[in-house]
Write a protein that holds these residues in place. Structure first.
Motif, PDB file in Angstrom:
ATOM      1  N   VAL A  74      42.358  34.444  30.478  1.00  0.00           N
ATOM      2  CA  VAL A  74      42.903  33.436  31.390  1.00  0.00           C
ATOM      3  C   VAL A  74      42.292  33.619  32.772  1.00  0.00           C
ATOM      4  N   ALA A  75      42.209  34.863  33.217  1.00  0.00           N
ATOM      5  CA  ALA A  75      41.638  35.123  34.539  1.00  0.00           C
ATOM      6  C   ALA A  75      40.185  34.670  34.597  1.00  0.00           C
ATOM      7  N   ILE A  78      39.954  30.778  34.712  1.00  0.00           N
ATOM      8  CA  ILE A  78      40.254  30.180  36.021  1.00  0.00           C
ATOM      9  C   ILE A  78      39.127  30.490  37.011  1.00  0.00           C
ATOM     10  N   LEU A  81      36.130  28.360  36.249  1.00  0.00           N
ATOM     11  CA  LEU A  81      36.339  26.968  36.659  1.00  0.00           C
ATOM     12  C   LEU A  81      36.171  26.822  38.171  1.00  0.00           C
ATOM     13  N   ALA A  82      36.752  27.777  38.899  1.00  0.00           N
ATOM     14  CA  ALA A  82      36.665  27.700  40.357  1.00  0.00           C
ATOM     15  C   ALA A  82      35.211  27.849  40.805  1.00  0.00           C
ATOM     16  N   SER A 118      39.492  25.572  24.648  1.00  0.00           N
ATOM     17  CA  SER A 118      40.272  24.445  25.153  1.00  0.00           C
ATOM     18  C   SER A 118      40.207  23.262  24.195  1.00  0.00           C
ATOM     19  N   ILE A 142      47.587  27.390  28.929  1.00  0.00           N
ATOM     20  CA  ILE A 142      46.724  27.430  30.111  1.00  0.00           C
ATOM     21  C   ILE A 142      45.315  26.948  29.761  1.00  0.00           C
ATOM     22  N   ALA A 146      44.338  23.940  32.236  1.00  0.00           N
ATOM     23  CA  ALA A 146      43.517  24.264  33.404  1.00  0.00           C
ATOM     24  C   ALA A 146      42.266  23.374  33.530  1.00  0.00           C
ATOM     25  N   PHE A 150      41.499  20.834  36.677  1.00  0.00           N
ATOM     26  CA  PHE A 150      40.247  20.913  37.437  1.00  0.00           C
ATOM     27  C   PHE A 150      39.490  19.589  37.367  1.00  0.00           C
TER      28      PHE A 150
END
Ligand code: SF4
Ligand code: SF4
Ligand code: SF4
Ligand code: SF4
Lengths: 438, 185
Positions: A74-75, A78, A81-82, A118, A142, A146, A150
């Motif tokens: 999960v970390a 994210i 994605l960022a 996903s 998530i 997520a 995004f």
């Protein structure tokens, strides 16, 4: 230690006649009483020996599933994605985006074996909605939400550099050719059909279609069933010339990303400032995702366009209703996707002598001692369910086709070359073609 | 339409979409669920052989388990020896297991211990069938969770004719036939 009388071989029945089941009940009670004296021998043909030599049973190796990476995944998701958003919107360097893409392919694909992704999580979410007994773990939720969030903010940055399926296709897209836009438009209906079918399949309990036909998971695990590898191989070879064939013409999650990205708050742009309409970028996109500016003079009279639009809007409910009707007719073929229906037809066929011998499924069914009628009743119910589901699926597809027709006939006003917010994967190929620099 | 108005409308639609996603997630996640993994219900498995062939891994993540506490330690083991075996010795021609994964050791008269070499076992279930038919049923197939990659949809579960695969909580990932088994993880 007390030993029970062991029934003779013939009397031992797993199905359990009344006699054996009653005996079993008694023995079970007794077994409970003697639990502390030793092993309950009641159900077994051969009594468990008592060893004079002090022999001890070896332990059974029961390793626990590795849970360690879940929080990590999960970390990483994210963070990727960022980072992808930052690279696409701020840094604007194709090379850097591509490096992140390769990292995602290696991490989510080869290291984490491509599960759960996903794309597949749509099914878990659908199962969670339809089946009150099915729980969706937080990680999967998530992974589902997520990338969509995004996309609402920054466009399809997930597709650009995070999705392992997209990444492996990006890696093989060496010599992409342009697909004629009309063909592209027609083929782009397939993801909707696939999404609809997959959701129907989950709702009816016949399994996760998207996972069964995942073309690349076999590559990531370096081993899969033959058909999976063939499908994956075809996709990869095709992907050399037709960039991202799965993404464009199949990916059901892409449908949701497309919707979200259309609404995105910010989106990748080709030119950092104003488009000078030089047209240099037009051919750089292998995905037909660059829209040309609207021509200065309208190609046709306004009234004519308005008339056509009116017709198409009227056509929308007609197409939806048509789909509703046709979908209902597809009840039989659709229901054959369900293993229970397949089994029922097989058993019925065997009873009627239509097949020679049995197959593995029918043997297993006959060994289970379930009455045929029960199976048939279940199949009939499932077929009715597919009838209802098929109508909704048809209506959905009709609606999609109608909307697509409307969208091609509307001329949106564009001042310069722009990426299409729905279909652009934010891969960054076009950035360097624009001669305008900041 | 003025650009201002347009932006306001876009913001509204975007907000609505975000609420929709949130609602979907909440409704799907209303059953708080622990992590689930795949496991075989030994009572349902009919040893069709697909566990050996349909796993996405090769060799399969399914292996034969032995619950020693319900084993009869028979000399004439239905899971170890072919029904037509000429002798009861460990000769390869007498063994049922196609890969010779069952190790037989003498304990004391007349008992023998049977231990599965999991590096060799391919999860074909042939021995399981033998033990079910002629013995106590102490051999059975289980998904080994140090090997299984926990596919979102287990490829064997989809192919299993007996509906023997189910999702179990990751904290209790085995369906052992006997509670008395000593375990190491
Ligand atoms: S379209 Fe689908 S498969 Fe392709 S990158 Fe996006 S989510 Fe992944
Ligand atoms: S596929 Fe099902 S019936 Fe066949 S061996 Fe595996 S668990 Fe048993
Ligand atoms: S017979 Fe098949 S299941 Fe049994 S130990 Fe040998 S390989 Fe494993
Ligand atoms: S979940 Fe995947 S790896 Fe595990 S047993 Fe099933 S197919 Fe094999």
């Amino acid at each position: 230690m007390k030993r029970y009388v062991v029934p003779p071989l013939g009397g031992f029945s797993r199905a359990g006649s009344l006699w054996t089941s009653r005996l079993k009940a008694v023995l079970h009670t007794l077994a409970y009483v003697f639990l502390f004296c030793g092993v309950a021998n009641a159900e077994f043909r051969f009594p468990m020996p008592e060893f004079a030599s002090g022999y001890e049973h070896p332990a059974v190796h029961t390793p626990i599933p590795s849970n360690a990476m879940v929080g990590w995944d999960v970390a990483v998701l994210i963070a990727a994605l960022a980072l992808a958003s930052f690279l696409v919107l701020k840094r604007r360097k194709r090379r850097e985006i591509f490096l992140l893409t390769m990292f995602s392919m290696i991490y989510f694909g080869f290291v984490r074996n491509g599960c759960v992704c996903s794309v597949g999580s749509v099914q878990n979410v659908m199962a969670g909605i339809c089946d009150p007994a099915y729980g969706v773990p937080l990680t999967v939720l998530i992974f589902f939400a997520a990338p969509l969030i995004f996309a609402l903010l920054f466009g399809r940055v997930f597709c650009a550099a995070v999705c392992p399926l997209g990444a492996i296709q990006e890696a093989v897209a060496i010599k992409p050719v342009k697909v004629p836009p009309a063909v592209e438009k027609v083929l782009s209906v397939f993801p909707y059909i696939y999404l609809g079918l997959a959701m129907l399949s989950v709702a009816m309990g016949s399994g996760f279609l998207i996972c069964q036909y995942d073309p690349f998971v076999g590559v990531f695990r370096m081993g899969a069933s033959f058909s999976m590898l063939i499908f994956g191989g075809i996709m990869l070879v095709l992907g050399i010339f037709v960039a991202r064939p799965y993404c464009r013409f199949l990916c059901p999650y892409g449908v949701l990303l497309n919707w979200c990205s259309k609404l995105s708050r910010r989106h990748a742009v080709i030119t950092p400032t104003d488009c000078i309409q030089c047209g240099l970028c037009a051919d750089s996109c292998p995905y037909n995702a660059i829209n040309e500016p609207t021509p200065a003079e309208a190609p046709e009279a306004r009234s004519k366009g308005a008339w056509r639009l009116g017709v198409l809007i009227l056509l929308l409910p007609v197409l939806t209703a048509l789909g509703f009707g046709v979908g209902g007719l597809l009840k039989e073929p659709l229901s054959r996707l369900h293993p229970t229906v397949q089994l029922a037809e097989r058993i019925a066929g065997e009873e009627l002598g239509r097949y020679e011998g049995t197959n593995i499924e029918s043997e297993a069914f006959r060994a289970s001692d379930t009455p045929n009628e029960e199976l048939y009743a279940e199949a009939v119910e499932l077929k009715a369910g597919y009838g209802r589901g098929g109508r909704w699926l048809g209506a959905f597809i009709g609606l999609v086709i109608g909307c697509k027709l409307i969208s091609v006939s509307i001329l949106r006003k564009r001042e310069g070359y722009e990426p299409d917010r729905g279909t652009c994967y934010s891969c960054g190929r076009c950035f360097k073609y624009c001669p305008v620099k900041e | 339409m003025k650009p201002e108005e347009n932006r306001g409308r876009r913001n509204f639609v975007r907000g609505a979409a975000a609420v929709l996603i949130g609602g979907t997630v909440l409704s799907a996640g209303r059953n708080r669920s622990p992590k689930l993994v795949w496991q075989i219900d030994p009572e349902k498995c009919t040893q069709c052989g697909r566990c050996a062939t349909h796993c996405v891994l090769a060799p399969s993540a399914v292996k034969c388990f032995h619950s020693y506490s319900i084993c009869g330690y028979c000399d004439l083991c239905g899971g170890y020896l072919r029904p037509d075996a000429k002798g009861r010795n460990t000769g390869a021609e007498n063994q049922l297991c196609p890969v010779g994964a069952i190790k037989r050791t003498y304990i004391e008269d007349p008992y023998y211990q049977y231990k599965i070499d999991e590096d060799l076992c391919i999860g074909c279930g042939i021995c399981v069938k033998g033990c079910d038919v002629f013995g106590n049923g102490s051999l059975y197939l289980q998904v080994k969770h140090d090997l299984c990659v926990n596919c979102n949809e287990c490829a064997i579960a989809h192919a299993c004719p007996s509906d023997a695969f189910k999702r179990v909580p990751a904290s209790e990932p085995y369906l052992l036939k006997s509670d008395l088994e000593r375990r190491i993880s």
